[in-house]
Design a protein around this motif. Structure first.
Motif, PDB file in Angstrom:
ATOM      1  N   ASP A 134       0.665  -1.163  -0.068  1.00 30.50           N
ATOM      2  CA  ASP A 134       0.009  -0.062   0.092  1.00 30.50           C
ATOM      3  C   ASP A 134       0.944   1.038   0.053  1.00 30.50           C
ATOM      4  O   ASP A 134       0.535   2.406  -0.645  1.00 30.50           O
ATOM      5  CB  ASP A 134      -1.149  -0.168   1.147  1.00 30.50           C
ATOM      6  CG  ASP A 134      -2.198  -0.622   0.871  1.00 30.50           C
ATOM      7  OD1 ASP A 134      -3.350   0.010   0.993  1.00 30.50           O
ATOM      8  OD2 ASP A 134      -2.264  -1.860   0.451  1.00 30.50           O
ATOM      9  N   THR A 265      -2.098   3.701   5.497  1.00 30.63           N
ATOM     10  CA  THR A 265      -1.280   2.914   4.548  1.00 30.63           C
ATOM     11  C   THR A 265      -0.314   2.099   5.026  1.00 30.63           C
ATOM     12  O   THR A 265      -0.302   0.739   4.589  1.00 30.63           O
ATOM     13  CB  THR A 265      -0.448   4.007   3.756  1.00 30.63           C
ATOM     14  OG1 THR A 265      -1.320   5.064   3.238  1.00 30.63           O
ATOM     15  CG2 THR A 265       0.285   3.409   2.799  1.00 30.63           C
ATOM     16  N   SER A 268      -2.334  -1.223   6.278  1.00 32.19           N
ATOM     17  CA  SER A 268      -2.675  -1.984   5.597  1.00 32.19           C
ATOM     18  C   SER A 268      -1.798  -3.016   5.145  1.00 32.19           C
ATOM     19  O   SER A 268      -2.193  -4.435   4.710  1.00 32.19           O
ATOM     20  CB  SER A 268      -3.105  -1.162   4.190  1.00 32.19           C
ATOM     21  OG  SER A 268      -4.143  -0.113   4.300  1.00 32.19           O
TER      22      SER A 268
END
Length: 313
Positions: A134, A265, A268
């Motif tokens: 990500d 981010t 993830s």
């Protein structure tokens, strides 16, 4: 502070798929199942990138093109040339048309080199680049579907070396090609996002201000710290109000919005790691409990973090 370095920290070519096409006009090759990012270079001649729903884009000789997304695209000598070869994967390609179908080895002219004859006037090299994290996805989303980087003198040595190495079979050949691809990708991205008319990823140009760069570096290095606008401003040597205005101007987002998106981010990617739990990931990105983290994650990403446990990109 180098955001491009952060975005590409986990991006390394490993066994990247190269395809060198030799052809005489008219010619067209359709890539039916591309990777998330494909890098192409015209070593001789020029070509067009044709994709449904977007205008054809011309790539001049010695230019580089980045093609984003998983949708099929065609590389051709002219926008209206019908595809003569379809590439499904590195080991599966075939000819189209009314005549006998040639597949795979029938089109092989040499290592990683395909075409109808070795003396074609045009030479186009493509390489597929898997981007699975990500963090690198933030960079990918900042690119248009097709980004063309015009020929630049600094590309010449890399392209010359690529032209020599892509057709060889020597010890360590794949490693050489993978590292060449890494260099070309960084150079191409740097050239693309360096253009004044291009919208770069959030924070890409912020290092021009050392004080804002320090705040970004701290957020990236210590996402689990309970940062506030005031504490970040203090680290940057600025008042809270001045820091907030300057940060938003350079980065394009308020400080805590950027921080939350960066945390999600990182989260993830962490959630997809074997053995991860929502509670453990929450602590690593600065949340005291899984409930608060889950609410923030769902607000930013649209799905609960539990949906990513054990998943793969």
């Amino acid at each position: 502070m180098d955001l491009l370095e952060d975005y590409l920290a986990d991006v390394r070519a490993h066994g990247a798929v190269f395809c060198q096409s030799v052809a005489e006009p008219p010619w067209a090759v359709r890539f039916a199942d591309p990777a998330p990012l494909a890098l192409g270079a015209t070593l001789r001649g020029e070509c067009w990138i044709v994709r449904a729903g977007t205008a054809p884009v011309r790539v001049r000789e010695r230019g580089i093109v980045l093609v984003r997304g998983l949708r099929p695209f065609t590389v051709a000598d002219r926008p209206d040339t019908e595809a003569q070869v379809v590439v499904q994967s590195a080991d599966d390609c075939w000819t189209t048309g009314d005549g006998p179908v040639a597949r795979g080895d029938d089109l092989l002219l040499g290592p990683r080199t395909y075409g109808f004859g070795p003396d074609g006037s045009d030479l186009f090299v493509t390489a597929e680049y898997p981007l699975r994290s990500d963090v690198s996805g933030r960079l990918l989303r900042a690119l248009p579907e097709v980004a063309v980087i015009p020929p630049e003198p600094e590309f010449a040595p890399l392209l010359d070396l690529l032209a020599v190495e892509v057709g060889r079979e020597e010890p360590g050949q794949q490693v050489v090609l993978d590292r060449l691809l890494d260099l070309l990708l960084v150079r191409a991205l740097r050239a693309w996002f360096g253009r004044p008319d291009v919208e770069a990823p959030p924070g890409y140009r912020a290092p021009a201000d050392p004080r804002i760069a320090r705040a970004l570096r701290l957020m990236h290095a210590r996402p689990d710290h309970p940062w506030t606008v005031a504490s970040l401003g203090e680290e940057a040597g600025m008042s809270r109000a001045v820091f907030a205005r300057r940060f938003a101007s350079l980065v394009g987002q308020p400080p805590l919005v950027y921080l939350t998106e960066w945390r999600m981010t990182i989260a993830s990617d962490l959630l997809r790691e074997p053995g991860s739990t929502v509670a453990a990931v929450a602590r690593r990105v600065g949340y005291a409990d899984g409930f608060a983290f889950s609410n923030a994650f769902k607000r930013v990403r649209g799905v609960p973090p539990s949906d990513l446990i054990g998943s793969r990109r």
